[in-house]
Scaffold this motif. Structure first.
Motif, PDB file in Angstrom:
ATOM      1  N   ASP A 142       0.807  -1.221   0.000  1.00  0.00           N
ATOM      2  CA  ASP A 142       0.000   0.000   0.000  1.00  0.00           C
ATOM      3  C   ASP A 142       0.845   1.278   0.000  1.00  0.00           C
ATOM      4  OD1 ASP A 142      -1.909  -1.976   0.247  1.00  0.00           O
ATOM      5  OD2 ASP A 142      -2.323  -1.585   2.363  1.00  0.00           O
ATOM      6  N   PRO A 143       1.748   1.434  -0.987  1.00  0.00           N
ATOM      7  CA  PRO A 143       2.614   2.623  -1.032  1.00  0.00           C
ATOM      8  C   PRO A 143       1.821   3.904  -1.240  1.00  0.00           C
ATOM      9  CG  PRO A 143       2.721   1.443  -3.119  1.00  0.00           C
ATOM     10  CD  PRO A 143       1.936   0.577  -2.170  1.00  0.00           C
ATOM     11  N   HIS A 144       2.108   4.900  -0.412  1.00  0.00           N
ATOM     12  CA  HIS A 144       1.490   6.211  -0.594  1.00  0.00           C
ATOM     13  C   HIS A 144       2.613   7.226  -0.807  1.00  0.00           C
ATOM     14  CE1 HIS A 144      -2.320   8.503  -0.270  1.00  0.00           C
ATOM     15  NE2 HIS A 144      -1.418   9.472  -0.320  1.00  0.00           N
ATOM     16  N   VAL A 145       2.599   7.887  -1.948  1.00  0.00           N
ATOM     17  CA  VAL A 145       3.684   8.802  -2.321  1.00  0.00           C
ATOM     18  C   VAL A 145       3.183  10.237  -2.299  1.00  0.00           C
ATOM     19  CG1 VAL A 145       5.318   9.417  -4.161  1.00  0.00           C
ATOM     20  CG2 VAL A 145       4.776   7.016  -3.733  1.00  0.00           C
ATOM     21  N   PHE A 146       4.031  11.159  -1.841  1.00  0.00           N
ATOM     22  CA  PHE A 146       3.673  12.583  -1.905  1.00  0.00           C
ATOM     23  C   PHE A 146       4.941  13.412  -2.047  1.00  0.00           C
ATOM     24  CE2 PHE A 146       4.455  11.669   2.539  1.00  0.00           C
ATOM     25  CZ  PHE A 146       5.124  12.793   3.016  1.00  0.00           C
ATOM     26  N   ARG A 147       4.776  14.642  -2.489  1.00  0.00           N
ATOM     27  CA  ARG A 147       5.881  15.575  -2.655  1.00  0.00           C
ATOM     28  C   ARG A 147       6.134  16.264  -1.323  1.00  0.00           C
ATOM     29  NH1 ARG A 147      10.011  16.118  -5.976  1.00  0.00           N
ATOM     30  NH2 ARG A 147      10.869  18.214  -5.893  1.00  0.00           N
ATOM     31  N   PRO A 195      -1.380   3.380   4.507  1.00  0.00           N
ATOM     32  CA  PRO A 195      -1.004   4.612   5.208  1.00  0.00           C
ATOM     33  C   PRO A 195      -1.206   5.864   4.359  1.00  0.00           C
ATOM     34  CG  PRO A 195       0.960   3.549   4.340  1.00  0.00           C
ATOM     35  CD  PRO A 195      -0.212   2.670   3.957  1.00  0.00           C
ATOM     36  N   ASP A 196      -1.146   6.992   5.036  1.00  0.00           N
ATOM     37  CA  ASP A 196      -1.095   8.294   4.380  1.00  0.00           C
ATOM     38  C   ASP A 196      -0.337   9.196   5.341  1.00  0.00           C
ATOM     39  OD1 ASP A 196      -1.503  10.438   2.679  1.00  0.00           O
ATOM     40  OD2 ASP A 196      -3.677  10.179   2.521  1.00  0.00           O
ATOM     41  N   LEU A 197       0.243  10.266   4.835  1.00  0.00           N
ATOM     42  CA  LEU A 197       1.027  11.180   5.674  1.00  0.00           C
ATOM     43  C   LEU A 197       0.911  12.573   5.074  1.00  0.00           C
ATOM     44  CD1 LEU A 197       3.102  11.509   8.016  1.00  0.00           C
ATOM     45  CD2 LEU A 197       4.901  10.855   6.416  1.00  0.00           C
ATOM     46  N   PHE A 198       0.438  13.534   5.857  1.00  0.00           N
ATOM     47  CA  PHE A 198       0.250  14.891   5.333  1.00  0.00           C
ATOM     48  C   PHE A 198       0.246  15.893   6.476  1.00  0.00           C
ATOM     49  CE2 PHE A 198      -3.737  12.490   5.559  1.00  0.00           C
ATOM     50  CZ  PHE A 198      -4.424  13.201   6.531  1.00  0.00           C
ATOM     51  N   SER A 208       0.824  24.049  12.553  1.00  0.00           N
ATOM     52  CA  SER A 208       0.254  22.881  11.894  1.00  0.00           C
ATOM     53  C   SER A 208       0.937  21.628  12.428  1.00  0.00           C
ATOM     54  CB  SER A 208       0.417  23.000  10.389  1.00  0.00           C
ATOM     55  OG  SER A 208       1.773  23.163  10.071  1.00  0.00           O
ATOM     56  N   LYS A 209       0.376  20.493  12.099  1.00  0.00           N
ATOM     57  CA  LYS A 209       0.932  19.205  12.543  1.00  0.00           C
ATOM     58  C   LYS A 209       0.890  18.232  11.372  1.00  0.00           C
ATOM     59  CE  LYS A 209       1.598  19.700  16.982  1.00  0.00           C
ATOM     60  NZ  LYS A 209       2.789  19.329  17.724  1.00  0.00           N
ATOM     61  N   TRP A 210       1.696  17.207  11.466  1.00  0.00           N
ATOM     62  CA  TRP A 210       1.629  16.119  10.488  1.00  0.00           C
ATOM     63  C   TRP A 210       0.718  15.015  11.026  1.00  0.00           C
ATOM     64  CZ3 TRP A 210       3.859  15.557   5.616  1.00  0.00           C
ATOM     65  CH2 TRP A 210       4.601  16.665   5.195  1.00  0.00           C
ATOM     66  N   VAL A 211      -0.004  14.423  10.124  1.00  0.00           N
ATOM     67  CA  VAL A 211      -0.918  13.340  10.483  1.00  0.00           C
ATOM     68  C   VAL A 211      -0.471  12.074   9.754  1.00  0.00           C
ATOM     69  CG1 VAL A 211      -3.316  12.542  10.424  1.00  0.00           C
ATOM     70  CG2 VAL A 211      -2.815  14.986  10.683  1.00  0.00           C
ATOM     71  N   ARG A 271      -7.636  18.991   1.976  1.00  0.00           N
ATOM     72  CA  ARG A 271      -7.191  17.628   2.242  1.00  0.00           C
ATOM     73  C   ARG A 271      -8.466  16.785   2.273  1.00  0.00           C
ATOM     74  NH1 ARG A 271      -2.866  14.809   1.169  1.00  0.00           N
ATOM     75  NH2 ARG A 271      -1.635  16.683   1.460  1.00  0.00           N
ATOM     76  N   ILE A 272      -8.725  16.088   1.201  1.00  0.00           N
ATOM     77  CA  ILE A 272     -10.008  15.401   1.036  1.00  0.00           C
ATOM     78  C   ILE A 272      -9.811  13.891   1.151  1.00  0.00           C
ATOM     79  CG2 ILE A 272     -12.006  15.091  -0.494  1.00  0.00           C
ATOM     80  CD1 ILE A 272     -11.048  17.707  -1.930  1.00  0.00           C
ATOM     81  N   MET A 273     -10.593  13.295   2.010  1.00  0.00           N
ATOM     82  CA  MET A 273     -10.459  11.856   2.260  1.00  0.00           C
ATOM     83  C   MET A 273     -11.711  11.101   1.829  1.00  0.00           C
ATOM     84  SD  MET A 273      -9.662  10.007   5.915  1.00  0.00           S
ATOM     85  CE  MET A 273      -7.981   9.419   5.925  1.00  0.00           C
ATOM     86  N   ILE A 274     -11.498   9.906   1.308  1.00  0.00           N
ATOM     87  CA  ILE A 274     -12.606   8.975   1.015  1.00  0.00           C
ATOM     88  C   ILE A 274     -12.180   7.610   1.546  1.00  0.00           C
ATOM     89  CG2 ILE A 274     -13.786   7.746  -0.873  1.00  0.00           C
ATOM     90  CD1 ILE A 274     -13.868  10.303  -2.455  1.00  0.00           C
ATOM     91  N   GLY A 275     -13.100   6.899   2.159  1.00  0.00           N
ATOM     92  CA  GLY A 275     -12.801   5.547   2.661  1.00  0.00           C
ATOM     93  C   GLY A 275     -13.739   4.522   2.032  1.00  0.00           C
TER      94      GLY A 275
END
Ligand code: FRU
Length: 472
Positions: A142-147, A195-198, A208-211, A271-275
């Motif tokens: 489940d790789p989650h990639v971000f800049r 996972p996700d990280l933002f 702000s904080k990282w989640v 930051r939009i989430m869907i489950g």
């Protein structure tokens, strides 16, 4: 094509596959006015098998167009969950603005692979250097990639057994291991997945904080699958959790919100989430025929603090409000109130907004019911500071022992001010206090719940109930 209402339980405004089995949302990204949503898909049957990425697109997060299959199994394995990024600066050499997908190839081993698209995500070409990351543990996915703008690099986070691993890259192809997170933190009753990280601003504060989002199955607060998260800092190498290790925070306390992750490149800093709106306890047995499983409505995330630590809240995305029809309103309610027929013809698609004034200090009960005696009952317990959702008599509950259940969410920081419900034939998504307490639950009633009754504690009359029919 339009798949709405072909069968009784098919949601009207939630994303569903045209036919066949669906689980996790994958690879969500926004580009050129279009939200793209891929999903774990079995195009050949109604149970989990043959994992492939299906694809849908939308301009408003409510109306979805079926775009067919995007990434199909190959010699490395079937295609498990993952993510997409928009490579604006052509760091990978596939072209400026190419969409690059990362996913798990699940064969003998779970390895990570990539594919790229130069037509905004409609078609993908697999990278000829796959796999790009190989496993040393059986659950590696489940790789989650971000800049990561500050370090000018790409970050990949994935699940490895019961921890999350973080890698970095300059070109999306070559990845360097950076760190791991998880040991001793949060819930470990199941496998860590998706996972996700933002980074998110904290409401009303100047920081702000990282989640770090960590889906876990089983081990959820209501049993089975659920989404826990951690708040802290991320320096481009390492996530540092700033909550006590033994504290577990849940994004949703219902039974049916799993594998939630967020869109890459969403507009306006959103930051939009869907489950995925189901639970591995019974997803394969859910009593639908033409399709299996829907996704949650889109939710905008934000953080808030109680002064000690930060919490994640999820609010229905504003796009959902465009579906509102003419409201039925009851103002100044106190004591017991019932609207026995919310609509002239029974309907299973509506939104409820219960607003409670400052004088409503006591318990609050809200019951949705139908003429067959089926109901869901929600209760805010003022003494406990919790909200419960009871679906034990909601309709068909017999397809799994684990379906009839009461889920309970804490109402952080005190009393209930607002309770908002999104009802869509086979689901009720409950958002309390602006999304600070959330419960998503499936229901399978034999007819829609068209009666609503509310009992409010407190003495003065300052509660109001608004019911909107929702039309697409
Ligand atoms: C989560 C999950 C993922 C995996 C996918 C397979 O629901 O188990 O970890 O990639 O489903 O369909």
């Amino acid at each position: 094509f339009d798949t709405a209402n072909r069968e009784k339980f098919r949601p009207a405004y939630h994303h569903t596959p045209a036919y066949g089995w669906m689980n996790d949302p994958n690879g969500m990204f926004y580009k050129d006015g279009v939200y793209n949503l891929y999903y774990q898909y079995n195009p050949y049957g109604s149970q989990w098998e043959n994992m492939t990425w299906g694809h849908s697109s939308s301009r408003d997060l409510v109306n979805w167009t079926d775009e067919g299959l995007a990434i199909e199994p190959d010699g490395l394995g079937t295609i498990f969950s993952g993510s997409c990024v928009v490579d604006k600066d052509n760091t990978a050499g596939f072209g400026a603005g190419a969409v690059v997908a990362f996913y798990t190839t699940a064969g003998e081993n779970q390895t990570q692979s990539m594919a790229y698209s130069t037509d905004n995500g409609k078609t993908f070409t697999k990278y000829d250097g796959n796999p790009i990351l190989t496993a040393d543990v059986p659950d590696f996915r489940d790789p989650h990639v971000f800049r990561h703008e500050k370090s000018g690099r790409w970050i990949l986070i994935l699940a490895a057994g019961q921890e999350m691993r973080i890698y970095s890259s300059a070109n999306l192809k070559d990845w360097t291991y950076e760190s791991s997170f998880g040991k001793g933190y949060g819930c470990h009753e199941g496998v860590w997945e998706c996972p996700d990280l933002f980074e998110l601003p904290v409401e009303g504060k100047n920081y702000s904080k990282w989640v770090l989002v960590c889906n876990i199955n089983p081990g959820g607060p209501a049993g089975g699958s659920a989404t826990q998260y951690f708040t802290g800092t991320f320096d481009g190498h390492k996530f540092t959790c700033d909550t006590k290790p033994e504290v577990t925070k849940w994004a949703d306390y219902g039974k049916d919100n799993y594998a939630g992750v967020t869109f890459d490149n969403a507009p306006d800093g959103r930051r939009i989430m869907i489950g995925w709106m189901s639970n591995w306890q019974y997803a394969n047995q859910a009593p639908t025929q033409q399709y299996r499983s829907a996704n949650t409505i889109a939710r905008d995330l934000y953080l808030y603090t109680d002064g000690t630590t930060e919490y994640l809240a999820s609010k229905p995305s504003v796009e959902n409000e465009k579906m509102r029809g003419k409201a039925a309103v009851k103002k100044n309610i106190s004591g017991s109130n019932t609207i026995s027929k919310m609509f002239s013809k029974p309907r299973g698609t509506y939104e409820v907004v219960l607003t409670l004034g400052n004088d409503n200090a006591g318990n609050v009960e809200l019951v949705l019911s139908n003429t067959k005696g089926e109901n869901v009952s929600m209760m805010y317990d003022a003494a406990k500071g919790s909200l419960s959702f009871d679906r034990r008599k909601s309709g068909n509950v017999s397809f799994s022992d684990q379906f009839p259940a009461v889920s309970v969410a804490p109402v952080v920081g005190s009393k209930l001010n607002e309770l908002r419900l999104y009802v869509d034939n086979c689901s009720v998504e409950a958002f309390a206090n602006g999304g600070r307490s959330v419960m998503t639950n499936l229901v399978f009633p034999s007819e829609p719940y068209n009666s609503i009754s509310v009992k409010c504690g407190g003495k003065k009359k300052s509660a109001s109930l608004v019911v909107y029919p929702l039309n697409k």
